[in-house]
Design an enzyme around this catalytic site. Structure first.
Site, PDB file in Angstrom:
ATOM      1  N   LYS A 166       0.921  -1.293  -0.048  1.00  0.00           N
ATOM      2  CA  LYS A 166      -0.088  -0.046   0.111  1.00  0.00           C
ATOM      3  C   LYS A 166       0.931   1.418   0.121  1.00  0.00           C
ATOM      4  O   LYS A 166       0.727   2.170  -0.820  1.00  0.00           O
ATOM      5  CB  LYS A 166      -0.920  -0.185   1.266  1.00  0.00           C
ATOM      6  CG  LYS A 166      -1.843   1.223   1.538  1.00  0.00           C
ATOM      7  CD  LYS A 166      -2.697   1.366   0.204  1.00  0.00           C
ATOM      8  CE  LYS A 166      -3.083   2.741   0.018  1.00  0.00           C
ATOM      9  NZ  LYS A 166      -4.076   2.963  -1.065  1.00  0.00           N
TER      10      LYS A 166
ATOM     11  N   CYS B 138      -3.804  11.154   1.408  1.00  0.00           N
ATOM     12  CA  CYS B 138      -2.815   9.854   1.447  1.00  0.00           C
ATOM     13  C   CYS B 138      -1.530  10.299   0.624  1.00  0.00           C
ATOM     14  O   CYS B 138      -0.404  10.048   1.342  1.00  0.00           O
ATOM     15  CB  CYS B 138      -3.717   8.705   0.499  1.00  0.00           C
ATOM     16  SG  CYS B 138      -5.183   8.210   1.124  1.00  0.00           S
TER      17      CYS B 138
HETATM   18  N1  LIG Z   1      -9.397   8.909   1.389  1.00  0.00           N
HETATM   19  C1  LIG Z   1      -8.620   8.030   0.519  1.00  0.00           C
HETATM   20  O1  LIG Z   1      -9.044   8.269  -0.602  1.00  0.00           O
HETATM   21  C2  LIG Z   1      -7.978   6.759   1.064  1.00  0.00           C
HETATM   22  C3  LIG Z   1      -7.700   5.883   0.019  1.00  0.00           C
HETATM   23  C4  LIG Z   1      -7.121   4.718   0.420  1.00  0.00           C
HETATM   24  C5  LIG Z   1      -6.874   4.548   1.754  1.00  0.00           C
HETATM   25  N2  LIG Z   1      -7.038   5.537   2.735  1.00  0.00           N
HETATM   26  C6  LIG Z   1      -6.613   5.362   4.245  1.00  0.00           C
HETATM   27  O2  LIG Z   1      -7.758   4.903   4.727  1.00  0.00           O
HETATM   28  C7  LIG Z   1      -7.779   5.767   5.981  1.00  0.00           C
HETATM   29  C8  LIG Z   1      -9.082   6.486   6.446  1.00  0.00           C
HETATM   30  O3  LIG Z   1      -9.057   7.646   5.534  1.00  0.00           O
HETATM   31  P1  LIG Z   1     -10.050   8.387   5.346  1.00  0.00           P
HETATM   32  O4  LIG Z   1     -10.060   9.306   4.061  1.00  0.00           O
HETATM   33  O5  LIG Z   1     -11.525   7.583   5.336  1.00  0.00           O
HETATM   34  O6  LIG Z   1     -10.253   9.253   6.467  1.00  0.00           O
HETATM   35  P2  LIG Z   1     -11.642  10.219   7.081  1.00  0.00           P
HETATM   36  O7  LIG Z   1     -10.832  11.421   7.900  1.00  0.00           O
HETATM   37  O8  LIG Z   1     -12.350  10.554   6.075  1.00  0.00           O
HETATM   38  O9  LIG Z   1     -12.317   9.357   8.010  1.00  0.00           O
HETATM   39  C9  LIG Z   1     -11.755   9.055   9.280  1.00  0.00           C
HETATM   40  C10 LIG Z   1     -12.871   8.454  10.366  1.00  0.00           C
HETATM   41  O10 LIG Z   1     -12.282   8.058  11.420  1.00  0.00           O
HETATM   42  C11 LIG Z   1     -13.202   8.668  12.544  1.00  0.00           C
HETATM   43  N3  LIG Z   1     -12.351   8.413  13.740  1.00  0.00           N
HETATM   44  C12 LIG Z   1     -11.215   8.979  14.096  1.00  0.00           C
HETATM   45  N4  LIG Z   1     -10.583   8.787  15.324  1.00  0.00           N
HETATM   46  C13 LIG Z   1     -11.618   7.831  15.820  1.00  0.00           C
HETATM   47  C14 LIG Z   1     -11.982   7.220  16.932  1.00  0.00           C
HETATM   48  N5  LIG Z   1     -11.013   7.255  17.948  1.00  0.00           N
HETATM   49  N6  LIG Z   1     -12.856   6.423  17.254  1.00  0.00           N
HETATM   50  C15 LIG Z   1     -13.879   6.446  16.100  1.00  0.00           C
HETATM   51  N7  LIG Z   1     -13.756   7.084  15.090  1.00  0.00           N
HETATM   52  C16 LIG Z   1     -12.742   7.769  14.854  1.00  0.00           C
HETATM   53  C17 LIG Z   1     -13.251   9.869  12.109  1.00  0.00           C
HETATM   54  O11 LIG Z   1     -14.426  10.577  12.668  1.00  0.00           O
HETATM   55  C18 LIG Z   1     -13.686   9.742  10.573  1.00  0.00           C
HETATM   56  O12 LIG Z   1     -15.087   9.540  10.470  1.00  0.00           O
HETATM   57  C19 LIG Z   1      -6.314   6.259   6.052  1.00  0.00           C
HETATM   58  O13 LIG Z   1      -5.434   5.613   6.864  1.00  0.00           O
HETATM   59  C20 LIG Z   1      -6.185   6.647   4.734  1.00  0.00           C
HETATM   60  O14 LIG Z   1      -4.857   6.744   4.428  1.00  0.00           O
HETATM   61  C21 LIG Z   1      -7.638   6.599   2.143  1.00  0.00           C
END
Ligand SMILES: NC(=O)c1ccc[n+]([C@@H]2O[C@H](COP(=O)([O-])OP(=O)(O)OC[C@H]3O[C@@H](n4cnc5c(N)ncnc54)[C@H](O)[C@@H]3O)[C@@H](O)[C@H]2O)c1
Length: 441
Positions: A221, A275
């Site tokens: 990843k 990311c």
């Molecule tokens: N956005 C993308 O395009 C993408 C693509 C591939 C991978 N990722 C990876 O996926 C992961 C999540 O990314 P995202 O874009 O969904 O982030 P995001 O910020 O949109 O979502 C994160 C969520 O986690 C929740 N959260 C944080 N701390 C928490 C806790 N202690 N208890 C409960 N909920 C909690 C937040 O409220 C939020 O809803 C990251 O590691 C990112 O690198 C993201």
């Protein structure tokens, strides 16, 4: 384990998804749609109420997601909460919280991940399959996830519960389509765990599911996103080079890519999103003294410099009409980092606007998808001395340049996304500058 796999096949395994953001929300909806009972956990109770009413908190063009969310909420298959006690009924727990890096040290900021592991660990039941979907630095499963879960739960991995790392490959704007159609790497702390996770994802993913160990999954990843960052940095470097010799990088790129096995990426105003700007730092975190990354930090530095280069392009273009940035009225199109989304995380527009304002410009930002910036476009651009394209939203691509010109005080166009053809812009009467396509002389 067989019992768990059977429960997955019969859709009887209850699923908890922790983190209902860009990743967790669509994933939760997909499993609910596939017939599972899903509970979603996030911190923000305002957004939880919205989700439980079936209203999608993600703005922008996200095909099928608002409808799917409304459907699974109506059917009672998905429910959001802040309460980790729902984990006690779960056979599968997916974690999809943010994993940023510290702005200064570039070390992983695992506060959300640690808090989640604590919350889950205190409620973890024997026999649960825990899957980390978040992107994490190599060896995080071994050095962070496993110890916190074992300590908080008093259970032992591979004996009492199972651990998997199955990173996401989605992009905002195509979340559901990517979840369904992108192949996935499925790491497990044991081969049996990887196989159980494959069974689970088979319920929502049509493409290949490749079982492997957790370290390999973590590496794949972070390497694939670093690959993208380095490629974009190369394209940006070629853009600088083309500006220096007076060539058009877009024509160069198009012709380069006619050569077999060449895939020169797009130059642009900077790299944003949650990311790509941070995953290269995750990749090189925690390596031994025998390894020193050279290319990867250089690529990051090049990409981070692009918003300031956009400022230089604006300065150069205004200079041609005898104006300075100081006192100029500049309309910036696009606050989101990516076209047709509302995602402003690490958007290059942020440092770009900050620098323009430091230089004394009067800046107005427009974005149809971002609250606070979605005023009528005409109102935002009218009377400007310069329009700058930072995001390739459809609304901007569809702009009529002749109409746009009549709204401006001075027709200067700086196109960070190459959405307008330079010749057409010039015929419409614009002073035109684009990344890698300036011809200042
Ligand atoms: N956005 C993308 O395009 C993408 C693509 C591939 C991978 N990722 C990876 O996926 C992961 C999540 O990314 P995202 O874009 O969904 O982030 P995001 O910020 O949109 O979502 C994160 C969520 O986690 C929740 N959260 C944080 N701390 C928490 C806790 N202690 N208890 C409960 N909920 C909690 C937040 O409220 C939020 O809803 C990251 O590691 C990112 O690198 C993201």
């Amino acid at each position: 384990m067989e019992n768990l796999i059977e429960a997955i096949r019969r859709r009887e395994a209850r699923i908890v998804v922790v983190g209902l953001g860009y990743i967790g929300l669509p994933v939760a909806c997909m499993f609910a749609k596939a017939g599972f009972q899903v509970a979603g956990i996030r911190r923000d109770s305002g957004k939880i109420a919205q989700i439980n009413q079936g209203i999608c908190p993600i703005e922008g063009k996200e095909p099928r997601l608002p409808e799917l969310l409304a459907e699974v909420i109506r059917q009672g298959r998905l429910k959001a909460t802040t309460d980790y006690k729902v984990c006690r009924k779960a056979r599968v727990a997916l974690i999809a919280v943010e994993t940023p890096v510290d702005k200064t040290t570039k070390k992983p900021g695992y506060e959300a991940l640690r808090a989640t592991l604590q919350g889950l660990g205190q409620n973890l039941q024997a026999g649960t399959l825990v899957i980390i979907e978040s992107t994490i630095a190599p060896r995080t499963m071994e050095t962070v996830v496993k110890p916190i879960l074992e300590e908080a739960s008093g259970l032992k991995v591979n004996e009492d519960f199972y651990l998997s790392n199955c990173p996401e490959r989605v992009m905002p704007g195509r979340l559901l389509a990517n979840i369904e159609n992108c192949s996935r790497v499925v790491g497990g702390m044991s081969p049996e765990t990887a196989q159980a996770a494959v069974e689970l994802y088979r319920c929502i993913v049509k493409a290949d599911l490749d079982p492997t160990d957790c370290l390999t999954a973590e590496l794949v990843k972070t390497v694939e996103n670093t690959y993208r960052d380095v490629q974009i940095a190369f394209a940006n470097e070629v853009a600088f080079l083309c500006e220096s010799v007076g060539a058009d990088v877009w024509e160069v790129r198009q012709l380069v890519n006619k050569s077999p096995q060449r895939d020169m990426h797009l130059p642009g105003p900077g790299v944003g999103g949650h990311c790509i700007p941070k995953d290269p730092w995750l990749l090189i975190h925690g390596t031994g003294d025998d390894f020193k990354a050279r290319l990867i930090p250089t690529a990051r530095a090049i990409n981070d410099s692009m918003p300031l280069h956009m400022v230089e392009l604006v300065e150069g273009a205004l200079r041609e009409v005898g104006k300075k940035v100081q006192g100029a009225r500049i309309a910036v199109l696009g606050y989101a980092y990516k076209e047709n989304t509302d995602d402003t995380r690490n958007s290059p527009t942020i440092p770009f606007v900050t620098r323009l304002e430091e230089l004394g410009a009067e800046v107005a930002v427009h974005d149809p998808y971002v609250k606070g910036y979605n005023d009528e476009l005409e109102k935002v651009v009218t009377g400007s001395d310069c329009v700058v394209v930072m995001a390739a939203h459809d609304q901007y691509r569809e702009l009529n340049l002749r109409d746009l010109k009549t709204q401006l005080r001075i027709p200067v166009l700086v196109d960070g996304r190459n959405i307008f053809e330079k010749e057409k812009a010039q015929v419409a009467g614009f002073i035109y500058k684009g990344v890698g396509n300036v011809h200042f002389f």
